[in-house]
Structures are given as structure tokens and as C-alpha cells.
Design a protein around this motif. Structure first.
Motif, mmCIF file in Angstrom:
data_model
loop_
_atom_site.group_PDB
_atom_site.id
_atom_site.type_symbol
_atom_site.label_atom_id
_atom_site.label_comp_id
_atom_site.label_asym_id
_atom_site.label_seq_id
_atom_site.Cartn_x
_atom_site.Cartn_y
_atom_site.Cartn_z
ATOM 1 N N ALA A 284 0.837 -1.211 0.000
ATOM 2 C CA ALA A 284 0.000 0.000 0.000
ATOM 3 C C ALA A 284 0.868 1.255 0.000
ATOM 4 O O ALA A 284 0.539 2.259 -0.628
ATOM 5 C CB ALA A 284 -0.928 -0.015 1.215
ATOM 6 N N GLU A 292 -0.331 -6.700 -12.079
ATOM 7 C CA GLU A 292 -1.490 -7.575 -12.232
ATOM 8 C C GLU A 292 -1.989 -7.546 -13.680
ATOM 9 O O GLU A 292 -1.874 -6.524 -14.354
ATOM 10 C CB GLU A 292 -2.656 -7.079 -11.373
ATOM 11 N N VAL A 318 -5.690 -12.181 -12.603
ATOM 12 C CA VAL A 318 -6.787 -12.095 -11.642
ATOM 13 C C VAL A 318 -8.070 -11.790 -12.382
ATOM 14 O O VAL A 318 -8.075 -10.981 -13.312
ATOM 15 C CB VAL A 318 -6.554 -10.967 -10.605
ATOM 16 N N ASP B 120 -6.709 -3.090 3.161
ATOM 17 C CA ASP B 120 -6.019 -1.810 3.265
ATOM 18 C C ASP B 120 -6.721 -0.855 2.304
ATOM 19 O O ASP B 120 -6.957 -1.196 1.143
ATOM 20 C CB ASP B 120 -4.549 -1.997 2.870
ATOM 21 N N HIS B 122 -5.743 1.453 0.562
ATOM 22 C CA HIS B 122 -4.990 1.794 -0.649
ATOM 23 C C HIS B 122 -4.836 0.627 -1.611
ATOM 24 O O HIS B 122 -4.176 0.761 -2.639
ATOM 25 C CB HIS B 122 -3.605 2.328 -0.273
ATOM 26 N N LEU B 123 -5.368 -0.519 -1.276
ATOM 27 C CA LEU B 123 -5.199 -1.695 -2.140
ATOM 28 C C LEU B 123 -6.548 -2.195 -2.633
ATOM 29 O O LEU B 123 -7.552 -2.102 -1.929
ATOM 30 C CB LEU B 123 -4.511 -2.831 -1.369
ATOM 31 N N TRP B 125 -8.911 -5.492 -3.874
ATOM 32 C CA TRP B 125 -8.989 -6.911 -3.476
ATOM 33 C C TRP B 125 -8.120 -7.791 -4.365
ATOM 34 O O TRP B 125 -7.645 -8.839 -3.938
ATOM 35 C CB TRP B 125 -10.436 -7.400 -3.507
ATOM 36 N N THR B 126 -7.925 -7.386 -5.614
ATOM 37 C CA THR B 126 -7.109 -8.209 -6.515
ATOM 38 C C THR B 126 -5.715 -8.463 -5.939
ATOM 39 O O THR B 126 -5.134 -9.522 -6.159
ATOM 40 C CB THR B 126 -6.965 -7.524 -7.900
ATOM 41 N N VAL B 127 -5.195 -7.472 -5.228
ATOM 42 C CA VAL B 127 -3.848 -7.626 -4.668
ATOM 43 C C VAL B 127 -3.793 -8.760 -3.641
ATOM 44 O O VAL B 127 -2.762 -9.404 -3.463
ATOM 45 C CB VAL B 127 -3.382 -6.298 -4.030
#
Lengths: 324, 324
Positions: A284, A292, A318, B120, B122-123, B125-127
Motif C-alpha cells: 500500500a 497484475e 486475476v 487496506d 490503498h489496495l 482486493w485483486t492484490v
């Protein structure tokens, strides 16, 4: 003193015919110049598979120094000191090491590659190049350092240098499966404690391992198909101790490499908390970058799978199925 | 509530054509029976190389359970809980795990194979199925557990799942050599810190490794010839971290095996004293048995070497050169 014959074994050709026995050289044991070194009489010499690796043309890249054609080969052996100019080496001492020339008498310049030995009265010197020499050390030290043996585990040991290994494994309370190349060796291996022993020339290794395994520890002198069979019948967290010289695993041996299989599911109990505390925050914050290849809609799964299997995806694949 | 469509991805054939997108099923989100479990809406799904291993005929022996033909495939994913009968699972919670069905909505019986996640801000869900999911964990945990990384060492990382690995290696002060399959990836890999990056499709891997190696740590996603090249250019005591799925090292990975190269010369400083205190005594006492194939006379060396190289010796080969 009259010079006497000093027979030698000279490296004459790459295998199969590798040495000639040469008796043309003489040596005067009383007057030969020591130049600060010492004179030994060779007592025993060890013949080991690794020597093949030194019998190469100097052009071939090898992890060991090639023997010089026309010169005596060298190897593990035991000698007794006859005369010495070296302050640390006394007459009558016994030296052991991997640099003993294959000749009856040798002048050695220093102790490099040598240690002193004292003989147990119940053992012959031959034992000190075998079970109490390099092969024994390989078994003892490899087992101590890497086996992580636990009582009740199963060890598979291919014989050859495996005699001591079988007994070390039994001392540690393991079940031992041993393979050998003749009925006679099978009997010997059973005598010294192997729980399961078989002749790999007449018995299917995979069948034995399927019935008696899985294998926690594999002591490998062989490589090749037996290694493949052992891999197939390995236990989770198995340890493979690789000593094979006659295989494509030469570098694993020569460079003392370690190979680990990484299975995340077995590491998670140890690291999951630390991972989630550390990594999402670093991602983050942009401290760790990532990439990705996102496609949208459950209907894109088939295409995404194809790309991953073809290796044409350009980043972590993804599928976003839904927004919340 | 009126039943709505509940699209699914069903396993339809062994690769290449592996799934069909099926929209024939419907689900009533308000009334679907939970039977003590909970209903999730799928948010993201991960597509990973390991899935190939589950797309096999049930007859083929595999270390992972094959997908059932005609049923939805399952994999890593993130879902949000819509309804719950399970006392530990509240509506609105996010679950992550490797058992998420490839369908829009699923009723899951329990939390087996799942953990709760907090996002988080800043992220995406893919991460959480990538750098902060299984592939990230594999890199992070494998590195932590097995790399034994020391500042100034050289790591060779084949890309793919290697993005995080490169950055972890740089954080630990290593020199990183990275290979990638396109000029674009080479640029990306340099951006995130690789000291040496090259396109393995247009550059000779061995040439790079000869110049920039030897390699202390190899993170292997590839196996095959690249692994061979890495073995050739490995440093002494190198660590090979094996994650390749598309190679004959499947079992090293699947069984979390460790392979050690045993080189006695490097173990002696640690164990020599202990060895000589322990082993000759045990041999002399007959507590450990041994066998020898003894021949007498330096002239027998050539024959002994031949027997060892042919493998026709029946025990440790030793030549007695002289009596004292």
C-alpha cells in the motif's frame, strides 16, 4: 645405500585403460633430498569412484584438478614417515590424506592435505581409508549435519558407501530400506541391520518403496532412475542427501548445494501473521511494487486460464467477478 | 425475492479447452439454504499455474485432487459474506482461501481453507490474491525460511512470481540477476531493482551467469535447462529454492523436499574430531560393521580402478602397498 626400485602407477590414458604399472624409477631412501619435507612409505591406497572425475583431458572443465598424464596418480592413502626435515613431522608417524602419490615411496613437501593418525590395535590400516576414512566420514558427517533423523522415520539407502549409513540409521531408531546389486550383498545388508533389503537388479524398486515407504531420508549414491523412484515415494518434508557422482547431480554434490521445495501451505502456520502485518502495508505504501493482469467478469475465467497455461499472461492473472 | 442468475465456470475438459461459462443455474440469495454455513458473493478469483495440476483425469495420480468434470472449478479468491448461519461468520466479513468456487455466489459449509481479511484502503482486493496472497506468501515465506540470504550475495531470480522476490532480495542487500521473457518485462524488473536483467529469449543465460555469477541463491520457477544453467554457475553452498510446477521437480515442490550436496572436505572442520573419537572405536569394537575388497601390491591398482569404475567391486576397494 644402494638405490632400490621405487615402483609407481602412472596415469596413462582416459578410461578404460587408465594406468600403467611402472618400475623404472629408483630411489635411495637414505639420501633422497627432502628439501624441508619428509619421506613416506606408502602403506595403503584407497580406490574410489571420485577418481574417475580426475581422469579427464585437461581441456574438459571439471570441478576437480585432472591427473597429469605420465605422472603418478594421487588419492587417499596412509603412509609411514621414514625420514623428516620438517619440524612438525617425526619419523614413525602415520599420515593420512587425499594427496598420497600412487608410488611406493614419496617425498612430501608439507602437511597440506594430510592429518596424523593413530592406529587402533584392533583395526588394519585399510579401515582408515574406508569405514574410518573418507567414505566413513561422508556417511557420518552427512548424516549428522543433514539427516534430521527422528526415531521411527524411514530411510532408503542405496548401498555401496551405504554400509555405515545403514547402521547409523538403525542406531537412531529408523526403519531402513536398503538396495543392493547381488543376493550376497542383500544378505550382508540384512545382517548389519537393514529392515528391508532387496536386489535392485531382480526387484522393482518402485514396488518396494510403495509398500515400505514413504521415505523420510534418502541417501543417494546412484542418481538417475532410482532417484526418480525415491522422489515419487518421498514423504512430505523428506530429506535427500545427494552423494552420487555418476549422475547429473554432480553439481549438487560438488557445490554442496541445498534444494528446498517451497509449499506455501506448510509455511503459513509459521509466517502468516508476520506476512499480513508486513506485506499489505508495504504494498500500500508503494515500498514493494507489484503487477497484475486483471480481467473483469466470471466469463473471462476460461480465457485467463488459457493465457496462464500458455504462459502468455504478462502479470499475475486475476479475474474480478463482482464489485461489492 | 425472485431467483436471479448464478453464473458458474464448470470444468469441461482436460486442457487446452478447460472450462465452459455456464449461466443456467439460478439462486435465491434470501432463501437459499445455508445448513449451518454461510453465503458469499465472489469478488475476485485468482488464476494460477498450479490449477493445471488439478485439470487431470481422475485416473492420473497427482498430488492434488482433480477437479470434477461438469462441476465449478475452485481456486484462490476473495468473497464477501452476504448471509450466515455460522456462529463465527458475520455478514459483511471478507474471506480468502483456496476453496472459492468459480461461481458468482456460493454457500460454504465452514471456514476450512479460509481466513478473514481486512482490506487496506490503498489496495484493491485483486492484490490479496497476488502480491498479498498466495504468490506473495510463497515468495516472502520461502525467502524467510530458506534463503539464508547474506548481504553482498548474488541471487538469480526467474520472473513470473519473482517480482516480490527481487525486491526482498534487494532489501536484504543482495545483487540480483533477473530473467524475463520480453523487453517490457526486462524494463519493469530493472525498475523494481534488479541489478542485471536480461531477456532469456534473446540472450544466452549461461553467458550472463558466467559473467555475473556465481549464484548464491536461485529462485526457480522454471526448471529444465535454466535450472541446469543455474546449477552450472552455482556458488559453493548455494541455496536452490524450487517452486517450479512445470518441470520434473514437481515432487521437490509438492513434498517440500530438501536436497543437500554432501562434500566431506567442507564438513571435516566441524566433525573431524568427533569422527575420530567415535568411529574407529566403534569399528574396532564391532559395534559398526564394515567390508573391504583388499588387493595386495601397487601393481594391482590398475585392476582395482577398473573394477571400481565398472562397479564390479563388492566392497570398499583398497590396495595394500606395503607392510611396515
Amino acid at each position: 645405500m644402494t638405490p632400490i626400485s621405487n615402483a609407481r602407477v602412472l596415469f596413462s590414458a582416459v578410461p578404460k585403460e587408465t594406468t600403467v604399472y611402472d618400475i623404472s624409477q629408483t630411489i635411495d631412501l637414505e639420501s633422497v633430498a627432502l628439501n624441508g619435507g619428509f619421506l613416506i612409505k606408502t602403506l595403503v591406497l584407497s580406490i574410489d569412484p571420485y577418481m574417475r572425475g580426475r581422469m579427464t583431458s585437461p581441456d574438459v572443465k571439471s570441478y576437480s584438478v585432472p591427473f597429469a598424464l605420465g605422472a603418478p596418480i594421487v588419492g587417499y592413502g596412509v603412509g609411514v614417515v621414514l625420514r623428516s626435515d620438517h619440524r612438525d613431522v617425526a619419523k614413525g608417524k602415520y599420515v593420512y590424506g587425499r594427496i598420497i602419490p600412487h608410488q611406493e615411496y614419496s617425498v612430501l613437501p608439507n602437511l597440506e592435505g594430510l592429518i596424523f593418525l593413530e592406529k587402533d590395535p584392533h583395526l588394519n590400516w585399510t579401515v582408515y581409508v574406508g569405514a574410518a576414512g573418507m567414505p566413513g566420514k561422508k556417511a557420518y558427517m552427512g548424516w549428522k549435519e543433514f539427516s534430521q533423523a527422528k526415531k521411527g522415520e524411514v530411510a532408503f539407502i542405496t548401498t555401496g558407501a551405504g554400509t555405515m549409513m545403514i547402521q547409523l540409521a538403525k542406531r537412531d531408531g529408523l526403519k531402513v530400506i536398503a538396495s543392493a546389486g547381488s543376493e550376497e550383498k542383500v544378505e550382508f545388508v540384512k545382517e548389519i541391520g537393514a529392515d528391508v533389503a532387496f536386489n535392485y537388479k531382480t526387484t522393482d524398486t518402485r514396488e518396494i518403496l510403495a509398500r515400505e515407504g514413504p521415505i523420510d531420508i534418502y541417501w543417494d549414491n546412484v542418481g538417475g532412475d532410482v532417484l526418480d523412484a525415491a522422489l515419487e515415494h518421498a514423504a512430505i518434508y523428506g530429506r535427500f542427501l545427494e552423494c552420487g557422482m555418476i549422475s547429473d547431480l554432480n553439481n549438487i554434490y560438488a557445490k554442496s548445494l541445498t534444494m528446498h521445495g517451497i509449499m506455501v501451505m506448510r509455511l503459513q502456520p509459521k509466517y502468516d501473521t508476520e506476512f499480513y502485518v508486513t506485506i499489505p502495508r508495504a504494498l500500500a505504501a508503494g515500498e514493494i511494487k507489484y503487477s497484475e493482469e486483471v480481467s473483469r467478469g466470471l466469463g473471462t475465467v476460461g480465457h485467463a486460464i488459457l493465457r496462464v497455461q500458455e504462459g502468455t499472461n504478462t502479470a499475475k492473472a486475476v479475474v474480478v467477478v463482482a464489485d461489492e
